[in-house]
Design an enzyme around this catalytic site. Structure first.
Site, mmCIF file in Angstrom:
data_model
loop_
_atom_site.group_PDB
_atom_site.id
_atom_site.type_symbol
_atom_site.label_atom_id
_atom_site.label_comp_id
_atom_site.label_asym_id
_atom_site.label_seq_id
_atom_site.Cartn_x
_atom_site.Cartn_y
_atom_site.Cartn_z
ATOM 1 N N TYR A 130 -11.134 18.744 -10.543
ATOM 2 C CA TYR A 130 -10.639 19.682 -11.318
ATOM 3 C C TYR A 130 -9.516 18.763 -12.317
ATOM 4 C CZ TYR A 130 -7.804 23.913 -12.729
ATOM 5 O OH TYR A 130 -7.010 24.805 -13.155
ATOM 6 N N LYS A 158 -14.563 20.525 -13.224
ATOM 7 C CA LYS A 158 -13.799 21.571 -14.053
ATOM 8 C C LYS A 158 -12.942 21.070 -15.032
ATOM 9 C CE LYS A 158 -10.778 25.630 -13.650
ATOM 10 N NZ LYS A 158 -9.828 26.432 -12.879
#
Length: 295
Positions: A130, A158
């Site tokens: 992330y 992400k």
């Protein structure tokens, strides 16, 4: 397996007494999957995980694991430490841990690679990095993301850098093999898909879920005209849903739609003002896709 499509990072709904409303959470999970979402995210930022005690976190994960088992849908789980990822063992529904670049420390890019190498070695499930530098304080260049993609057990990123920047263009011009690039900035998901992103982790997709699924499908099919028109409407919706700190507006709109029992958020979040919620409802009406259903 390369992750693709729309993943919805589910909110944590609360009842009138302030407890987690598990029936509403389960219903939301089924609704977004019915509308075509590829999978779910448990205990992501949108779920207010820092405000949940450990028992609540486990119960939320139990609820969403059960739904994903019933629906044969992949589940991503927010988990950032060796202990947290290890706890995901024995849950075959968990496709990957969604793990933050270490926040606040700013260890440098080599330190980030070393951190994820150690975390992946300790994890019983694959990792999705992330990358959200405006929260963590740590930038990662495309060559560093490619180094992360080479680590055993790291299957995607992400990408939530706050804009569509040249680094994203560089990464998607030569994407690593078998490595999912999932957009995490809802407002710019359409141009990121146009560049070749595999999908997105999109809080906005609690609403007009089928529209976001159609957007991914349109870019995959090369139907640029349909994708651009829909992308413009969904971008406006996302901007309205993020006009106050996430997930306050998403929750307020879901409550206005009768899909969760209250719009309650826990401190330090505060409820959005009425005008912000009304603006988001108006944008939702303008998307033209039914809430929680296929278009």
């Amino acid at each position: 397996m390369t992750l693709s499509g729309v993943y919805v990072p589910l909110i944590t709904p609360f009842d009138a007494a302030g407890a987690v409303a598990h029936a509403a959470l389960e219903a939301l999970a089924h609704q977004v999957l019915d509308a075509g979402a590829a999978g779910l995210v448990a205990l992501g930022t949108t779920a207010e995980p820092a405000s949940l005690d450990p028992a609540e976190q486990r119960a939320v994960l139990d609820t969403l694991t059960r739904v994903c088992r019933e629906r044969q849908a992949p589940l991503l789980v927010g988990a950032n430490t060796p202990a947290a990822v290890t706890a995901l063992g024995g849950r075959p529904e968990v496709a990957a841990a969604l793990s933050l670049v270490p926040p606040f420390v700013r260890p440098g890019e080599a330190g980030v690679v070393a951190h994820f190498a150690a975390l992946a070695a300790a994890s019983p499930v694959p990792l999705v990095v992330y990358h959200v530098p405006y929260r963590t304080g740590q930038q990662l260049r495309p060559d560093t993301l490619r180094r992360l993609a080479e680590l055993p057990g790291v299957i995607g990123v992400k990408l939530a850098v706050g804009a569509l920047d040249t680094d994203a263009v560089d990464l998607l011009a030569e994407p690593p093999a078998n490595f999912a690039v999932l957009g995490g900035d809802d407002v710019v998901i359409s141009p990121l898909l146009a560049l070749g992103a595999h999908g997105g982790v999109l809080a906005s997709a609690h609403l007009a879920t089928a529209g976001f699924v159609e957007l991914v499908d349109a870019w995959r099919a090369g139907d640029a005209g349909r994708a651009r028109a829909l992308g413009h409407r969904l971008s406006a919706l996302s901007a309205a849903l993020f006009a106050a700190p996430n997930p306050t507006v998403v929750k307020a709109v879901l409550h206005a739609e009768g899909r969760i029992p209250t719009a309650t958020v826990r401190l330090p979040l505060l409820a959005p003002d009425d005008a912000t919620v009304e603006a988001a409802l108006a944008r939702l009406a303008g998307v033209g896709a039914p809430v929680g259903a296929r278009s």
